[in-house]
Scaffold this active site. Structure first.
Site, PDB file in Angstrom:
ATOM      1  N   TYR A   1       9.822  40.207  -2.091  1.00 32.06           N
ATOM      2  CA  TYR A   1      11.200  39.804  -2.426  1.00 32.06           C
ATOM      3  C   TYR A   1      11.361  39.770  -3.943  1.00 32.06           C
ATOM      4  CZ  TYR A   1      12.353  39.050   2.408  1.00 32.06           C
ATOM      5  OH  TYR A   1      12.611  39.261   3.733  1.00 32.06           O
TER       6      TYR A   1
ATOM      7  N   TYR B   1       5.274  39.337   1.234  1.00 29.43           N
ATOM      8  CA  TYR B   1       4.502  39.187   2.471  1.00 29.43           C
ATOM      9  C   TYR B   1       3.699  40.427   2.836  1.00 29.43           C
ATOM     10  CZ  TYR B   1       7.783  35.306   2.923  1.00 29.43           C
ATOM     11  OH  TYR B   1       8.526  34.189   2.699  1.00 29.43           O
TER      12      TYR B   1
ATOM     13  N   ASP C   1       2.616  41.571   6.206  1.00 31.65           N
ATOM     14  CA  ASP C   1       2.859  41.163   7.591  1.00 31.65           C
ATOM     15  C   ASP C   1       1.667  41.387   8.505  1.00 31.65           C
ATOM     16  OD1 ASP C   1       5.363  40.218   7.041  1.00 31.65           O
ATOM     17  OD2 ASP C   1       6.439  41.991   7.742  1.00 31.65           O
TER      18      ASP C   1
ATOM     19  N   GLU D   1      -1.548  39.001   6.694  1.00 30.03           N
ATOM     20  CA  GLU D   1      -1.327  37.555   6.587  1.00 30.03           C
ATOM     21  C   GLU D   1      -0.823  36.936   7.891  1.00 30.03           C
ATOM     22  OE1 GLU D   1      -0.248  37.160   1.837  1.00 30.03           O
ATOM     23  OE2 GLU D   1       1.377  37.404   3.256  1.00 30.03           O
TER      24      GLU D   1
ATOM     25  N   GLY E   1      -0.082  39.008  11.089  1.00 34.57           N
ATOM     26  CA  GLY E   1      -0.521  39.717  12.289  1.00 34.57           C
ATOM     27  C   GLY E   1       0.659  40.347  12.996  1.00 34.57           C
TER      28      GLY E   1
ATOM     29  N   VAL F   1       8.187  39.490  12.933  1.00 36.57           N
ATOM     30  CA  VAL F   1       7.378  38.793  11.938  1.00 36.57           C
ATOM     31  C   VAL F   1       8.320  37.887  11.155  1.00 36.57           C
ATOM     32  CG1 VAL F   1       5.563  39.085  10.218  1.00 36.57           C
ATOM     33  CG2 VAL F   1       6.079  40.958  11.765  1.00 36.57           C
ATOM     34  N   GLY F   2       8.367  36.617  11.561  1.00 32.25           N
ATOM     35  CA  GLY F   2       9.268  35.669  10.913  1.00 32.25           C
ATOM     36  C   GLY F   2      10.711  36.053  11.181  1.00 32.25           C
TER      37      GLY F   2
ATOM     38  N   TYR G   1      12.232  39.067  10.473  1.00 36.26           N
ATOM     39  CA  TYR G   1      12.524  40.468  10.775  1.00 36.26           C
ATOM     40  C   TYR G   1      11.991  40.915  12.116  1.00 36.26           C
ATOM     41  CZ  TYR G   1      14.731  42.799   6.875  1.00 36.26           C
ATOM     42  OH  TYR G   1      15.643  43.253   5.979  1.00 36.26           O
ATOM     43  N   ASP G   2      12.693  41.845  12.755  1.00 36.66           N
ATOM     44  CA  ASP G   2      12.186  42.508  13.954  1.00 36.66           C
ATOM     45  C   ASP G   2      11.957  43.976  13.613  1.00 36.66           C
ATOM     46  OD1 ASP G   2      13.953  40.222  14.695  1.00 36.66           O
ATOM     47  OD2 ASP G   2      13.223  40.698  16.709  1.00 36.66           O
TER      48      ASP G   2
ATOM     49  N   HIS H   1      14.822  43.136  -1.506  1.00 38.71           N
ATOM     50  CA  HIS H   1      13.394  43.230  -1.152  1.00 38.71           C
ATOM     51  C   HIS H   1      13.055  44.649  -0.740  1.00 38.71           C
ATOM     52  CE1 HIS H   1      15.666  42.384   2.522  1.00 38.71           C
ATOM     53  NE2 HIS H   1      14.776  43.164   3.115  1.00 38.71           N
TER      54      HIS H   1
ATOM     55  N   HIS I   1      10.538  47.218   1.996  1.00 39.59           N
ATOM     56  CA  HIS I   1       9.674  47.314   3.182  1.00 39.59           C
ATOM     57  C   HIS I   1       8.766  48.517   2.979  1.00 39.59           C
ATOM     58  CE1 HIS I   1      12.296  44.614   5.611  1.00 39.59           C
ATOM     59  NE2 HIS I   1      13.258  45.143   4.879  1.00 39.59           N
TER      60      HIS I   1
ATOM     61  N   ASP J   1      -7.671  64.329  13.784  1.00 36.84           N
ATOM     62  CA  ASP J   1      -8.808  65.200  14.091  1.00 36.84           C
ATOM     63  C   ASP J   1      -8.182  66.504  14.568  1.00 36.84           C
ATOM     64  OD1 ASP J   1     -10.746  63.391  13.476  1.00 36.84           O
ATOM     65  OD2 ASP J   1     -11.507  63.134  15.517  1.00 36.84           O
TER      66      ASP J   1
ATOM     67  N   HIS K   1      15.494  47.547   0.042  1.00 35.05           N
ATOM     68  CA  HIS K   1      16.627  46.993   0.786  1.00 35.05           C
ATOM     69  C   HIS K   1      17.591  46.255  -0.144  1.00 35.05           C
ATOM     70  CE1 HIS K   1      17.979  44.954   4.785  1.00 35.05           C
ATOM     71  NE2 HIS K   1      18.986  45.312   4.024  1.00 35.05           N
TER      72      HIS K   1
HETATM   73 CU   LIG Z   1      15.105  44.393   4.647  1.00 32.88          CU
END
Ligand SMILES: [Cu+2]
Ligand SMILES: *[C@@H]1O[C@H](CO)[C@@H](O)[C@H](O)[C@H]1NC(C)=O
Ligand SMILES: *[C@@H]1O[C@H](CO)[C@@H](O)[C@H](O)[C@H]1NC(C)=O
Ligand SMILES: *[C@@H]1O[C@H](CO)[C@@H](O)[C@H](O)[C@H]1NC(C)=O
Length: 417
Positions: A47, A59, A61, A64, A66, A146-147, A149-150, A204, A206, A215, A365
């Site tokens: 951010y 972050y 994601d 920290e 998962g 994650v918090g 955001y989806d 922020h 992403h 292979d 963003h």
């Molecule tokens: Cu965003």
């Protein structure tokens, strides 16, 4: 499914892991490997607000929180279509017991009315000949929340050999309270956009870094970087003054495999230097990149030190079982000395070896009012696409469907949806 075979597994840190994906080649009558393992290795979201309560919000994601730990159970008929099959995932709890995570994946065939290939031949006198085939693909989906955001993660398999990865961003923005209720009141840096009265949506990024252990028709591969160069016609044998041509070079070491996409037109190819088509072209798979993103932080800024692996769009390393997580094994306490960037500084050989493609895409963003209170999905993605992998169009022999009855729009829907 169709000509594809793959394994799917669930991981607490990165969620969806695709592995041993191979495609059946009906011309060669053999199954040919494409992707040994693929997953999102890290999702970095820094951010841009540097004030006391916000400066630390940068972050990681996967490392920290998962991506797998944060996975959301998929809702049948809403998150996935009617024809989807669902799978559970398992992970280890803090006391070592297994925990079942229900409906973490859905898998479905997609017919969206698109065209796989077609042609209308107008040049035969007295006849118009048309051949067309509908596109039918298989999608494997996961949603991680994650918090705030989806992220909707889709791996889509095409019968033509394409693997398309798409990530949809939706959910709730991380917002900050303010006294301001109208833009003209603002005469200071607020690090974002006024989204609603007393609400700022902070700017922020992403960054999504993928681990793609290709292979291509076998374990030992090389990275070929190609540029399209403008060529001037020197002699006066043509009325034309210029054209473009392809200049290719094979990367020898990790330092040759660090690439900034976006500035110059570049083609990224993974080839199997030990195999060729009947015509002598080297067998390969191409990366068709999504939006390029480059860090807009100073290199010695703390979040950027820990996220040094976002500096390049493409990095290539030799396969190493311990080098899976781009942000390092212990991201929480990371000072940036164990990341994909630092591993790559060893400058190991990457030619004709089992190598891994690390690809970073993402968005800066700049928030806007439509993102509030829940933002409509923004999707970005990339493709892995065969390049001289098959002798000809591999979906040429697909039969023309005679009378397919797709589910129509008058189908009764569940009132509770
Ligand atoms: Cu965003
Ligand atoms: C917001 O308004 C309150 C009350 O008027 C004031 O005390 C405070 O300093 C203001 N805060 C900012 C950031 O302008
Ligand atoms: C494999 O990775 C680990 C962790 O980065 C490193 O300690 C080790 O030296 C690597 N091995 C080779 C052969 O590069
Ligand atoms: C659409 O589906 C409904 C329910 O299955 C069926 O009764 C109807 O005949 C279908 N309409 C068409 C045009 O296929």
């Amino acid at each position: 499914w169709a000509n594809w075979e793959f394994h799917l597994s669930f991981d607490a840190r990165v969620g969806l892991i695709l592995s041993t994906a191979s495609i059946y080649d009906s011309q060669k009558q053999e199954r040919r490997p494409v992707l040994y393992r693929g997953f999102i290795s890290e999702l970095f979201v820094p951010y841009m607000d540097v004030t006391e309560e916000w400066y630390n919000r940068a972050y990681f994601d996967a490392g920290e929180y998962g991506i797998g730990i944060s996975v959301a159970p998929l809702q049948p008929k809403v998150d996935c279509p009617e024809n989807a099959a669902f799978m559970d995932g398992y992970m280890t709890s803090h006391d070592g017991k297994p925990i079942k995570m229900p409906n973490v994946f859905c898998i479905f065939e997609r017919y969206a009315g698109d065209i796989m290939w077609r042609h209308t031949e107008f040049s035969v006198p007295g006849r118009i000949i048309t051949e067309s085939r509908p596109e039918l693909t298989l999608v494997v989906r996961m949603v991680t929340t994650v918090g705030n955001y989806d992220y909707i993660v889709d791996w889509e398999f095409f019968q033509s050999g394409v693997i398309k990865v798409e990530v949809g961003l939706t959910g709730v923005l991380e917002v900050k309270g303010t006294n301001y209720t109208y833009k003209d009141q603002v005469h200071e840096e607020i690090y974002g956009t006024l989204l609603a009265p007393n609400t700022i949506g902070t700017y922020h990024d992403h960054f999504m870094t993928f681990h793609l252990d290709l292979d291509v028709d076998g374990q030992d591969n090389s990275l070929v970087k190609s540029h399209l160069d403008i060529m001037a016609v020197k002699k006066h044998h043509s009325p034309r003054k210029s054209y473009w041509t392809v200049k290719s070079e094979t990367a020898q070491r990790e330092s040759d495999g660090r690439i900034h996409l976006g500035s110059k037109s570049a083609e990224i190819l993974f080839v199997n230097p030990n195999k060729r088509t009947k015509l002598g072209n080297t067998i390969g798979y191409r990366l068709v990149p999504g939006p390029a993103i480059h860090p807009l932080l100073l290199e010695d800024d703390y979040p950027q030190l820990r996220a040094g692996f976002t500096k390049y769009s493409v990095m290539v390393t030799p396969y190493n079982k311990s080098e899976k997580w781009a942000s390092g094994l212990f991201t929480d306490q990371s000072h940036g000395d164990d990341t994909l960037e630092t591993w790559s500084l060893r400058d190991r050989e990457i030619e004709n070896k089992d190598i891994v493609l690390w690809y970073t895409m993402g968005i800066h963003h700049v928030t806007s009012q439509e993102d509030f209170p829940i933002m409509p999905t923004v999707s970005i993605g990339f493709e892995l696409r065969p390049a001289n992998f098959f002798e000809t169009n591999p979906v040429l022999s697909i039969k023309s469907p005679k009378d397919i009855r797709w589910i129509n729009c008058s189908m009764k829907t569940d009132k509770s949806i």
